[in-house]
Design an enzyme around this catalytic site. Structure first.
Site, short mmCIF file in Angstrom:
data_model
loop_
_atom_site.label_atom_id
_atom_site.label_comp_id
_atom_site.label_asym_id
_atom_site.label_seq_id
_atom_site.Cartn_x
_atom_site.Cartn_y
_atom_site.Cartn_z
NE ARG A 227 -79.10 -29.75 28.36
CZ ARG A 227 -80.04 -28.91 27.68
NH1 ARG A 227 -81.28 -28.75 28.41
NH2 ARG A 227 -79.74 -28.48 26.62
NE ARG B 9 -80.16 -53.96 47.46
CZ ARG B 9 -79.30 -53.13 48.18
NH1 ARG B 9 -79.63 -53.37 49.40
NH2 ARG B 9 -78.72 -52.13 47.49
CG ASP C 193 -79.23 -45.32 56.01
OD1 ASP C 193 -78.38 -46.22 56.10
OD2 ASP C 193 -80.25 -45.42 55.30
CG MET D 125 -77.13 -43.87 44.92
SD MET D 125 -76.60 -45.41 45.20
CE MET D 125 -77.20 -46.13 43.64
N GLY D 126 -79.47 -42.13 48.19
CA GLY D 126 -79.93 -41.73 49.71
C GLY D 126 -81.29 -42.10 49.81
NE ARG D 127 -83.28 -48.05 50.21
CZ ARG D 127 -83.31 -49.05 49.35
NH1 ARG D 127 -83.93 -49.21 48.53
NH2 ARG D 127 -82.11 -49.83 49.21
CG ASP E 118 -80.99 -50.48 57.27
OD1 ASP E 118 -80.70 -50.59 56.25
OD2 ASP E 118 -82.33 -49.86 57.54
NE ARG F 120 -77.31 -26.18 29.14
CZ ARG F 120 -76.58 -26.77 28.43
NH1 ARG F 120 -75.44 -27.35 28.60
NH2 ARG F 120 -76.79 -26.92 27.00
N GLY G 147 -75.80 -53.13 49.28
CA GLY G 147 -75.03 -52.43 48.40
C GLY G 147 -73.83 -52.39 48.59
CD GLU H 131 -81.35 -43.45 45.93
OE1 GLU H 131 -81.67 -44.18 44.97
OE2 GLU H 131 -80.99 -44.27 47.01
CD GLN I 89 -74.15 -41.21 44.22
OE1 GLN I 89 -74.42 -40.40 45.21
NE2 GLN I 89 -75.21 -41.61 43.31
NE ARG I 90 -74.17 -49.63 45.28
CZ ARG I 90 -75.15 -50.25 45.27
NH1 ARG I 90 -76.35 -49.85 45.81
NH2 ARG I 90 -75.41 -51.55 44.27
CB THR J 42 -74.63 -48.21 53.94
OG1 THR J 42 -75.34 -47.47 52.81
CG2 THR J 42 -74.95 -47.69 55.33
CB ILE J 43 -72.59 -44.78 49.76
CG1 ILE J 43 -73.83 -45.25 49.03
CG2 ILE J 43 -71.30 -45.97 49.30
CD1 ILE J 43 -73.61 -44.71 47.46
CG ASP J 44 -77.85 -44.99 51.39
OD1 ASP J 44 -77.18 -44.43 50.31
OD2 ASP J 44 -78.74 -45.79 51.27
O1 F6P Z 1 -76.38 -48.70 48.84
C1 F6P Z 1 -77.67 -48.10 49.30
C2 F6P Z 1 -78.19 -47.62 48.04
O2 F6P Z 1 -76.98 -47.32 47.58
C3 F6P Z 1 -79.44 -46.81 48.09
O3 F6P Z 1 -79.11 -45.46 48.51
C4 F6P Z 1 -80.26 -47.00 47.00
O4 F6P Z 1 -81.49 -46.69 47.08
C5 F6P Z 1 -79.78 -48.46 46.71
O5 F6P Z 1 -78.47 -48.84 47.44
C6 F6P Z 1 -79.86 -49.32 45.23
O6 F6P Z 1 -79.08 -50.12 45.24
P1 F6P Z 1 -79.53 -51.44 44.36
O7 F6P Z 1 -80.09 -50.98 43.15
O8 F6P Z 1 -78.23 -52.10 44.20
O9 F6P Z 1 -80.48 -52.23 44.99
#
Ligand code: F6P
Length: 359
Positions: free
Chosen positions: A281, A75, A141, A181-183, A115, A174, A14, A234, A289-290, A137-139
């Protein structure tokens, strides 16, 4: 001093703002040192398919602040996971990478990514590939470094969104749920939520129940607060779903990660059922975010990381990752960094959130 004359650069996984600043720094540090630089298009794909482009000073002019990556990303994974042992085994793409590097006389690689991308660089080391990793990575991690390129830019987007959403949440009484994001780790959710004044933050670090969220919203209502902002990662894990994240059935990427997303809408439906006098909502920030321009913090970090990566490769330090330790850029073994991934948010921020009354 290593005998390197040509360095290859690639950007995988990403994307995020700041990658171009790193590419620029690599070229600007390498050229005066007499090194040639080539870029692999679309991450490891370019190395597999021999799609390399020369990178000169003119190619990196004017890209410092621009998001994305001038090299493209993918990827592509030249290894496959053994279903029984979980071990990564090389595919024919590894041989293709080795052939490309030999044919193009690329003596060292700088891999910029998360990673997954850095993991490939590390797994190529026993095959003779000399690589230096740059965490991006924006995450945020990736273990072994305080910050990865891109995280601060994503944080700025989330904070700005929360500032904007506050005014309309307040006006309409509301509950606004903001999915970020943040897997596997809640760096964006927790630090973004703190910076943007969220009332409830739900991150992968700790499973949550809908009941707890309802209680937090009710407490605010009891205190006369007629709106609430919930930030949910997420990868947040509702106990009602077996403490597993909400994922799209059957969608898995080349590294085996399921496609996440949807927890915000799921939570809104659950809260609606609870019948609180607040309309939920949902805003999903997703790829916003990216994108966009890199913050000054990311530009500086990327510039430092890019220059340091060239220096480490000149010094013959390979199978390492450039990393930020406090004020200093250091080299950490890739094996060590990867072993700690995904790096969770630590108690300093989890406790801070709790101590200032954020669920
Ligand atoms: O860049 C990391 C990340 O933003 C994760 O938080 C997210 O799950 C993933 O990329 C989604 O990326 P893509 O839809 O490009 O595979």
């Amino acid at each position: 001093m290593a005998d390197v004359k040509r360095i290859g650069v690639l950007t995988g996984g990403g994307d995020s703002p700041g990658i171009n600043a790193a590419i620029r720094a690599i070229v600007r540090r390498a050229k005066p040192a007499g090194l040639d630089v080539v870029g692999s298009r679309d991450g490891w794909w370019g190395a597999v398919e021999d799609d390399l482009v020369p990178l000169g000073l003119g190619d990196v002019a004017g890209i410092l602040h621009i998001g994305g990556t001038i090299l493209g990303t993918s990827r592509t994974n030249p290894f496959q996971k053994n279903a029984d042992t979980g071990a990564w085994t090389p595919t024919s793409k590894v041989d293709q990478i080795l052939e490309t590097l030999k044919r193009r006389q690329v003596e060292a690689l700088i891999a910029i990514g998360g990673d997954d991308t850095l993991g490939v660089a590390h797994r190529l080391a026993p095959h003779g590939v000399r690589a230096v990793g740059i965490p991006q990575t924006i995450d945020n991690d990736i273990a072994g470094t305080d910050y990865a390129i891109g995280f601060h830019s994503a944080l700025a987007v989330v904070t700005d969104a929360l500032d904007r959403l506050h005014t309309t949440a307040h006006a309409h009484h509301r509950v606004l749920i903001v999915e970020v994001m943040g897997r596997d780790a809640g760096w964006i959710a927790i630090l973004g939520g703190l910076a943007g004044g969220a009332d409830v933050i739900l991150a992968p670090e700790e499973p949550f129940s809908v009941g707890e969220v309802e209680e937090a919203l009710q407490r605010r209502l009891d205190a006369g607060r007629r709106f609430s902002i919930i930030v949910v990662a997420e990868g947040a894990r509702p106990v009602e779903l077996g403490s597993r994240p909400v994922a799209t059935e059957g969608r898995v990427d080349a590294f085996g990660h399921p496609q996440l997303g949807g927890v915000g809408y799921w939570l809104a439906a659950e809260l609606e059922k609870a019948g609180l006098p607040l309309t939920p909502r949902v805003t999903v920030l997703s790829y916003l975010q990216r994108g966009g321009v890199a913050t000054p913090t990311d530009r500086l970090l990327a510039t430092r990381f890019g220059a340091a990566a060239v220096e480490f490769s000149q010094d013959g330090q390979y199978d390492v990752m450039v990393a930020l330790h406090g004020p200093t850029v250091v080299a950490v073994p890739l094996a060590e960094a990867l072993a700690g991934c995904p790096k969770p948010v630590g108690p300093e921020f989890l406790d801070l959130a709790r101590n200032i009354g954020v669920r």
